[in-house]
Write a protein that holds these residues in place. Structure first.
Motif, PDB file in Angstrom:
ATOM      1  N   SER A   1       0.826  -1.211   0.000  1.00 21.85           N
ATOM      2  CA  SER A   1       0.000   0.000   0.000  1.00 21.85           C
ATOM      3  C   SER A   1       0.858   1.258   0.000  1.00 21.85           C
ATOM      4  O   SER A   1       0.510   2.267  -0.626  1.00 21.85           O
ATOM      5  N   GLN A   2       1.983   1.200   0.699  1.00 24.66           N
ATOM      6  CA  GLN A   2       2.875   2.362   0.747  1.00 24.66           C
ATOM      7  C   GLN A   2       3.438   2.708  -0.623  1.00 24.66           C
ATOM      8  O   GLN A   2       3.783   3.857  -0.886  1.00 24.66           O
ATOM      9  N   SER A   3       3.488   1.727  -1.500  1.00 28.33           N
ATOM     10  CA  SER A   3       3.982   1.989  -2.856  1.00 28.33           C
ATOM     11  C   SER A   3       2.908   2.645  -3.723  1.00 28.33           C
ATOM     12  O   SER A   3       3.183   3.024  -4.857  1.00 28.33           O
ATOM     13  N   GLY A   4       1.685   2.722  -3.196  1.00 29.25           N
ATOM     14  CA  GLY A   4       0.592   3.335  -3.946  1.00 29.25           C
ATOM     15  C   GLY A   4      -0.225   2.360  -4.763  1.00 29.25           C
ATOM     16  O   GLY A   4      -1.176   2.754  -5.439  1.00 29.25           O
ATOM     17  N   ALA A   5       0.104   1.065  -4.680  1.00 33.16           N
ATOM     18  CA  ALA A   5      -0.610   0.080  -5.483  1.00 33.16           C
ATOM     19  C   ALA A   5      -1.984  -0.237  -4.911  1.00 33.16           C
ATOM     20  O   ALA A   5      -2.891  -0.637  -5.643  1.00 33.16           O
ATOM     21  N   LEU A   6      -2.135  -0.092  -3.591  1.00 33.94           N
ATOM     22  CA  LEU A   6      -3.396  -0.387  -2.921  1.00 33.94           C
ATOM     23  C   LEU A   6      -3.811   0.796  -2.059  1.00 33.94           C
ATOM     24  O   LEU A   6      -2.977   1.597  -1.630  1.00 33.94           O
ATOM     25  N   VAL A   7      -5.109   0.882  -1.807  1.00 26.41           N
ATOM     26  CA  VAL A   7      -5.643   1.930  -0.927  1.00 26.41           C
ATOM     27  C   VAL A   7      -6.360   1.220   0.215  1.00 26.41           C
ATOM     28  O   VAL A   7      -7.491   0.751   0.054  1.00 26.41           O
ATOM     29  N   ILE A   8      -5.704   1.135   1.372  1.00 28.24           N
ATOM     30  CA  ILE A   8      -6.223   0.351   2.498  1.00 28.24           C
ATOM     31  C   ILE A   8      -6.206   1.210   3.760  1.00 28.24           C
ATOM     32  O   ILE A   8      -5.185   1.810   4.100  1.00 28.24           O
ATOM     33  N   ASP A   9      -7.329   1.227   4.460  1.00 27.21           N
ATOM     34  CA  ASP A   9      -7.412   1.953   5.724  1.00 27.21           C
ATOM     35  C   ASP A   9      -7.021   1.068   6.907  1.00 27.21           C
ATOM     36  O   ASP A   9      -6.374   1.525   7.842  1.00 27.21           O
ATOM     37  N   ASP A  10      -7.465  -0.176   6.886  1.00 24.84           N
ATOM     38  CA  ASP A  10      -7.201  -1.107   7.993  1.00 24.84           C
ATOM     39  C   ASP A  10      -6.556  -2.362   7.406  1.00 24.84           C
ATOM     40  O   ASP A  10      -7.221  -3.175   6.774  1.00 24.84           O
ATOM     41  N   PHE A  11      -5.263  -2.522   7.651  1.00 22.78           N
ATOM     42  CA  PHE A  11      -4.522  -3.633   7.037  1.00 22.78           C
ATOM     43  C   PHE A  11      -4.913  -4.988   7.627  1.00 22.78           C
ATOM     44  O   PHE A  11      -4.887  -5.997   6.920  1.00 22.78           O
ATOM     45  N   ASP A  12      -5.257  -5.024   8.906  1.00 20.28           N
ATOM     46  CA  ASP A  12      -5.672  -6.290   9.513  1.00 20.28           C
ATOM     47  C   ASP A  12      -6.974  -6.790   8.891  1.00 20.28           C
ATOM     48  O   ASP A  12      -7.123  -7.974   8.592  1.00 20.28           O
ATOM     49  N   VAL A  13      -7.930  -5.879   8.711  1.00 21.95           N
ATOM     50  CA  VAL A  13      -9.195  -6.252   8.079  1.00 21.95           C
ATOM     51  C   VAL A  13      -8.945  -6.722   6.649  1.00 21.95           C
ATOM     52  O   VAL A  13      -9.489  -7.736   6.195  1.00 21.95           O
ATOM     53  N   ALA A  14      -8.120  -5.987   5.923  1.00 21.05           N
ATOM     54  CA  ALA A  14      -7.828  -6.346   4.532  1.00 21.05           C
ATOM     55  C   ALA A  14      -7.167  -7.719   4.449  1.00 21.05           C
ATOM     56  O   ALA A  14      -7.469  -8.515   3.539  1.00 21.05           O
ATOM     57  N   ALA A  15      -6.274  -8.019   5.389  1.00 23.79           N
ATOM     58  CA  ALA A  15      -5.609  -9.321   5.394  1.00 23.79           C
ATOM     59  C   ALA A  15      -6.616 -10.442   5.629  1.00 23.79           C
ATOM     60  O   ALA A  15      -6.591 -11.478   4.942  1.00 23.79           O
ATOM     61  N   ARG A  16      -7.514 -10.254   6.588  1.00 26.82           N
ATOM     62  CA  ARG A  16      -8.526 -11.286   6.853  1.00 26.82           C
ATOM     63  C   ARG A  16      -9.445 -11.469   5.650  1.00 26.82           C
ATOM     64  O   ARG A  16      -9.836 -12.595   5.311  1.00 26.82           O
ATOM     65  N   GLN A  17      -9.779 -10.365   4.994  1.00 34.80           N
ATOM     66  CA  GLN A  17     -10.658 -10.461   3.830  1.00 34.80           C
ATOM     67  C   GLN A  17      -9.966 -11.140   2.654  1.00 34.80           C
ATOM     68  O   GLN A  17     -10.595 -11.899   1.910  1.00 34.80           O
ATOM     69  N   PHE A  18      -8.667 -10.890   2.482  1.00 31.66           N
ATOM     70  CA  PHE A  18      -7.923 -11.555   1.409  1.00 31.66           C
ATOM     71  C   PHE A  18      -7.958 -13.074   1.606  1.00 31.66           C
ATOM     72  O   PHE A  18      -8.207 -13.831   0.663  1.00 31.66           O
TER      73      PHE A  18
END
Length: 231
Positions: A160-177
């Motif tokens: 996300s820091q590279s600008g490829a993704l737009v994520i507010d909560d990384f833990d939630v995004a990881a669980r959803q992935f």
């Protein structure tokens, strides 16, 4: 002259290797029996027969059936985590081919960590025994799925820091992935089937496309706007 009370170095090494081989044989046999019979249905006598050791040898190593069960779960978790971190090391670092790279990663994660022998074994034990013996799975709760989501959260943050993704909560995004990757496989694995590579690839592709619709940078996920000429 060598002191008779001190075993020869070669003898000690041979004894240690023998003990390790016995432990491994016991753990493998116990895993098979626990998986077939469950914790309550498994007997030390059956495990001893499959391991080709005596009943007393098992008690010498593990004292009781509960101790042996916990050792089996820990052994499988250790192998599963070793494979997991090997797969995590292949997580894409750049967004040059983000959808393709994430799809390949999701495929490897499902094939090597979720649908492999250890993954199926742990799932079956948790499903059949977790409610009745929750204390036996304490190590699984501490070292199992939580390690995956924590590590994946950090990897998504880096991407996300590279600008490829737009994520507010990384833990939630990881669980959803992870959840999206399992979505198309749950019914298959629930009844003990092993998905084919084609099914794994299709599930990974569907998961990543949905994930990128939620978290992908708009320029990477939105179709180009068409200009209508002459209207």
């Amino acid at each position: 002259m060598r002191n008779r009370a001190t075993p020869a170095k070669g003898t000690t090494g041979h004894t240690q290797r023998g003990q390790c081989a016995k432990r491994l044989s016991i753990l493998e046999a116990a895993a098979d029996v626990f998986c077939r019979q469950g914790f309550a249905g498994a007997s030390i006598d059956e495990i001893a027969a499959e391991a080709c050791v005596s009943r007393q040898t098992i008690y010498n190593h593990y004292r009781e059936k509960e101790t042996l069960f916990v050792a089996v779960v820990d052994d499988v978790i250790n192998r599963a985590n070793a494979m997991l971190f090997s797969v995590l090391s292949s997580f894409p670092e750049r967004a040059d081919n983000l959808e393709g790279d994430l799809t390949a990663f999701s495929f490897r994660l499902s094939k090597n960590c979720v649908c492999n022998h250890d993954g199926k074994f742990l799932r079956k034990l948790v499903q059949t025994e977790g409610e009745h013996y929750p204390h036996l799975f304490e190590s699984f709760r501490q070292q199992g799925p939580g390690k995956l989501t924590n590590a994946l959260s950090a990897l998504l943050a880096r991407l996300s820091q590279s600008g490829a993704l737009v994520i507010d909560d990384f833990d939630v995004a990881a669980r959803q992935f992870v959840a999206l990757g399992n979505a198309d496989l749950q019914l298959l694995t629930l009844f003990g089937a092993t998905p084919t590579d084609e099914q794994l690839e299709s599930a990974a592709r569907n998961a990543v496309r949905t994930f990128l619709r939620a978290y992908g940078r708009p320029a990477l996920t939105e179709p180009p706007q068409l200009t209508v000429i002459g209207v």
